[in-house]
Design an enzyme around this catalytic site. Structure first.
Site, PDB file in Angstrom:
ATOM      1  CB  CYS A  88      -0.989  -0.040   1.166  1.00 23.14           C
ATOM      2  SG  CYS A  88      -2.415   1.059   0.935  1.00 23.14           S
ATOM      3  CG  HIS A 178      -4.044  -3.592   2.985  1.00 22.80           C
ATOM      4  ND1 HIS A 178      -3.617  -3.231   4.243  1.00 22.80           N
ATOM      5  CD2 HIS A 178      -4.139  -2.437   2.282  1.00 22.80           C
ATOM      6  CE1 HIS A 178      -3.471  -1.911   4.305  1.00 22.80           C
ATOM      7  NE2 HIS A 178      -3.788  -1.410   3.121  1.00 22.80           N
ATOM      8  CD  GLU A 180      -2.207  -6.304   5.381  1.00 27.43           C
ATOM      9  OE1 GLU A 180      -2.495  -5.116   5.612  1.00 27.43           O
ATOM     10  OE2 GLU A 180      -1.648  -6.662   4.317  1.00 27.43           O
TER      11      GLU A 180
END
EC number: 4.1.3.27
Length: 204
Positions: A88, A178, A180
């Site tokens: 990001c 992202h 995650e």
């Protein structure tokens, strides 16, 4: 044992990212993970002697030192020789640090999944094309410097937005989404692929 240094840009997602990496092993060994805030000095990061670096997400713009701290210096001084994954803000900082332009996305996106079209190489090796990826950003790379290849994009109302870049000469890969996030279908695969590249780089 692989020593991974995570540069934390003061983001709530940083430790989710750390958790994803902590679940992985390289050649049967867990990672040695060190997290440092972006207020650390370049020498502090260098002295940790990392085998790999992750640049975390975070608020702000890479042109502002108060937002990114040591991040841009890490990308230009250490990541030339140390495999680095930017996430990001990490992508935005890499593009900016190497001479590109960061602008506003067509609209701010916070917590929506978009399909990602990718080149099937690097961190995307073996991953399904068009996998859903969680986006949390208001900035995008609007002009990517020639030293980077665009490795992934997503369609936003007919406009192709940069979702991944890969440096042509240095071991730097970045994703705008992202990995995650629970919204990302192949996030663990992105992390595994990065570590596979790190292990190969370490042996070379």
């Amino acid at each position: 044992m692989i020593r991974l240094v995570v540069v934390d840009n003061f983001d709530s997602f940083t430790y989710n990212l750390v958790e994803y990496f902590s679940e992985q092993t390289v050649e049967g060994e867990p990672l040695d993970i060190e997290v440092r805030k972006n207020t650390a000095s370049l020498d502090e990061i260098r002295d940790l002697d990392p085998d790999a670096i992750v640049i975390s997400p975070g608020p702000g713009h890479p042109k502002n030192d108060r937002d990114v701290g040591v991040t841009n210096d890490v990308l230009t001084e250490l990541s030339t020789e140390i495999p680095t994954l930017g996430v990001c803000l990490g992508l935005e900082a890499a593009v900016y640090a190497y001479g590109g332009t960061i602008g506003h996305a067509p609209e701010p996106i916070h917590g929506k999944a978009f399909p990602v079209d990718h080149d099937g190489a690097g961190v995307f090796a073996g991953l399904e094309d068009g996998f859903p990826a969680g986006r949390y950003h208001s900035l995008v790379a609007t002009d990517v410097p020639d030293c980077f290849d665009v490795s992934a994009t997503t369609d936003h109302d007919g406009e192709a937005l940069v979702m991944g870049v890969r440096h042509r000469d240095y071991p730097i890969e970045c994703v705008q989404f992202h990995p995650e996030s629970v919204l990302t279908g192949s996030g663990h695969g992105v992390v595994r692929n990065f570590l596979t590249a790190v292990a190969g780089f370490d042996v070379a």
